[in-house]
Design a protein around this motif. Structure first.
Motif, short mmCIF file in Angstrom:
data_model
loop_
_atom_site.label_atom_id
_atom_site.label_comp_id
_atom_site.label_asym_id
_atom_site.label_seq_id
_atom_site.Cartn_x
_atom_site.Cartn_y
_atom_site.Cartn_z
N LEU A 103 4.55 4.33 19.54
CA LEU A 103 5.07 4.65 18.21
C LEU A 103 6.30 5.56 18.20
N LYS A 104 6.70 6.09 19.32
CA LYS A 104 7.80 7.05 19.32
C LYS A 104 9.14 6.37 19.01
N GLY A 105 10.08 7.20 18.58
CA GLY A 105 11.46 6.72 18.45
C GLY A 105 11.77 5.88 17.24
N GLY A 106 11.37 6.31 16.06
CA GLY A 106 11.80 5.63 14.85
C GLY A 106 10.92 4.53 14.33
N GLN A 107 9.64 4.55 14.68
CA GLN A 107 8.70 3.56 14.15
C GLN A 107 8.10 4.07 12.83
N MET A 108 7.34 3.20 12.18
CA MET A 108 6.83 3.53 10.85
C MET A 108 5.34 3.85 10.88
N VAL A 109 4.94 4.85 10.08
CA VAL A 109 3.52 5.21 9.90
C VAL A 109 3.26 5.27 8.41
N PHE A 110 2.24 4.55 7.97
CA PHE A 110 1.89 4.50 6.55
C PHE A 110 0.47 5.04 6.39
N SER A 111 0.35 6.15 5.66
CA SER A 111 -0.96 6.77 5.43
C SER A 111 -1.36 6.52 3.98
N TYR A 112 -2.51 5.88 3.82
CA TYR A 112 -2.93 5.40 2.50
C TYR A 112 -4.14 6.17 1.96
N TYR A 113 -4.12 6.37 0.66
CA TYR A 113 -5.29 6.78 -0.11
C TYR A 113 -5.03 6.29 -1.53
N PRO A 114 -6.05 5.82 -2.25
CA PRO A 114 -5.82 5.27 -3.59
C PRO A 114 -5.51 6.34 -4.63
N ASP A 115 -4.45 7.08 -4.39
CA ASP A 115 -3.99 8.10 -5.33
C ASP A 115 -3.12 7.41 -6.38
N LYS A 116 -3.58 7.40 -7.63
CA LYS A 116 -2.91 6.62 -8.67
C LYS A 116 -1.47 7.10 -8.91
N LYS A 117 -1.27 8.40 -8.89
CA LYS A 117 0.08 8.93 -9.14
C LYS A 117 1.04 8.47 -8.06
N TRP A 118 0.63 8.59 -6.80
CA TRP A 118 1.50 8.16 -5.70
C TRP A 118 1.74 6.66 -5.73
N LEU A 119 0.69 5.88 -5.93
CA LEU A 119 0.84 4.42 -5.94
C LEU A 119 1.78 3.95 -7.04
N SER A 120 1.81 4.65 -8.15
CA SER A 120 2.65 4.23 -9.26
C SER A 120 4.07 4.78 -9.17
N SER A 121 4.29 5.80 -8.34
CA SER A 121 5.61 6.45 -8.31
C SER A 121 6.36 6.28 -7.00
N SER A 122 5.69 5.87 -5.92
CA SER A 122 6.35 5.76 -4.62
C SER A 122 7.50 4.75 -4.67
N SER A 123 8.69 5.19 -4.33
CA SER A 123 9.85 4.28 -4.34
C SER A 123 9.73 3.20 -3.29
N TYR A 124 8.94 3.46 -2.24
CA TYR A 124 8.79 2.47 -1.17
C TYR A 124 7.81 1.36 -1.52
N LEU A 125 7.15 1.49 -2.65
CA LEU A 125 6.25 0.44 -3.11
C LEU A 125 6.84 -0.29 -4.32
N LYS A 126 8.15 -0.10 -4.53
CA LYS A 126 8.81 -0.69 -5.70
C LYS A 126 10.06 -1.48 -5.35
N CYS A 127 10.19 -1.94 -4.12
CA CYS A 127 11.35 -2.73 -3.75
C CYS A 127 11.31 -4.09 -4.45
N SER A 128 12.48 -4.66 -4.67
CA SER A 128 12.54 -5.99 -5.28
C SER A 128 12.11 -7.04 -4.26
N ASN A 129 11.68 -8.17 -4.75
CA ASN A 129 11.29 -9.27 -3.87
C ASN A 129 12.47 -9.74 -3.02
N ASN A 130 13.67 -9.69 -3.57
CA ASN A 130 14.85 -10.12 -2.81
C ASN A 130 15.09 -9.21 -1.62
#
Length: 240
Positions: free
Chosen positions: A198-225
């Motif tokens: 995982l070193k050197g610029g890889q991605m780590v995604f830590s999840y919990y069903p936090d409604k505020k985060w899920l609705s506001s995270s810019s990384y979960l709002k990208c366009s389909n394109n």
């Protein structure tokens, strides 16, 4: 004999089509679907969100990554809840126990923080950085990419490291593993190899069903394109 040969020749295109089916099915799978199939014990919705967030980060000009770690803090610490994927070759590299911070909860984690000295875990999208030898041995720094959610990860020294209290034996006996000061600690037996993956610029995604985060995270709002362009690039890289 001639009739048999003619029959085989006539059926050759059909046989060829069947031979291509697995490859075509693989190509048709989205990355999220493909990774979810590799980790049946993981929640496919969480895997899908992790892929979406990582691809969104890369669509915004971030460096291309080939590894994605997914931590599902909605699962108890006695169960494997960390998966590391090779997203280019679509392989599952690790499925592990992982600790949460002592102030995030007991067997289950329910509280998360971005504050220094909170001794709690953080959720959201991270990008890994460099490795170092610290008080917990070989460790991997991470940069939190989400302001107000995990952006203090470097200052808080929220890193991936090995810990003796992360063990299947403790999970069976105590019903949970030990807790960290907020770091996603893993078993010492697997720590070095996992960190190197995982070193050197890889991605780590830590999840919990936090409604505020899920609705506001810019990384979960990208366009389909945006996501489609990153997916196409990943498929092209896998074919090289």
């Amino acid at each position: 004999m001639i009739r048999t040969i003619r029959t085989l020749l006539a059926s050759a295109p059909l046989l060829g089509a069947f031979a291509l089916l697995p490859l075509q099915a693989h190509a048709a799978d989205s990355l999220g679907d493909a990774l979810a199939k590799l980790a049946p014990k993981a929640d496919p919705k969480v895997i899908g969100l992790a892929v979406q967030a990582a691809e969104c980060a890369q669509s915004q000009g971030g460096p291309q990554s080939s590894r994605l770690a997914v931590i599902d803090y909605s699962k108890p610490s006695s169960q494997p809840r960390l998966w590391v994927f090779d997203t280019v070759n679509r392989k599952l590299l690790f499925q592990e126990l992982v600790a949460h911070g002592k102030n995030s909860g007991d067997a289950d984690s329910t509280r998360f923080s971005n504050a220094e000295n909170s001794l709690a875990s953080s959720i959201g999208l991270f990008r890994t950085s460099d490795t170092y030898m610290g008080k917990n041995g070989y460790s991997l720094r991470m940069t939190g990419l989400e302001p107000g959610v995990n952006s203090n990860a470097l200052a808080r020294a929220i890193v991936i490291h090995g810990a003796a209290y992360v063990s299947e034996t403790m999970a069976r006996v105590a019903g949970r593993i030990g807790r960290s000061w907020g770091c996603p600690a893993v078993s010492t037996a697997v720590a070095h190899k996992l960190i190197d993956a995982l070193k050197g610029g890889q991605m780590v995604f830590s999840y919990y069903p936090d409604k505020k985060w899920l609705s506001s995270s810019s990384y979960l709002k990208c366009s389909n394109n945006q996501l489609a362009r990153v997916e196409a690039s990943a498929v092209a890289r896998a074919g090289t």
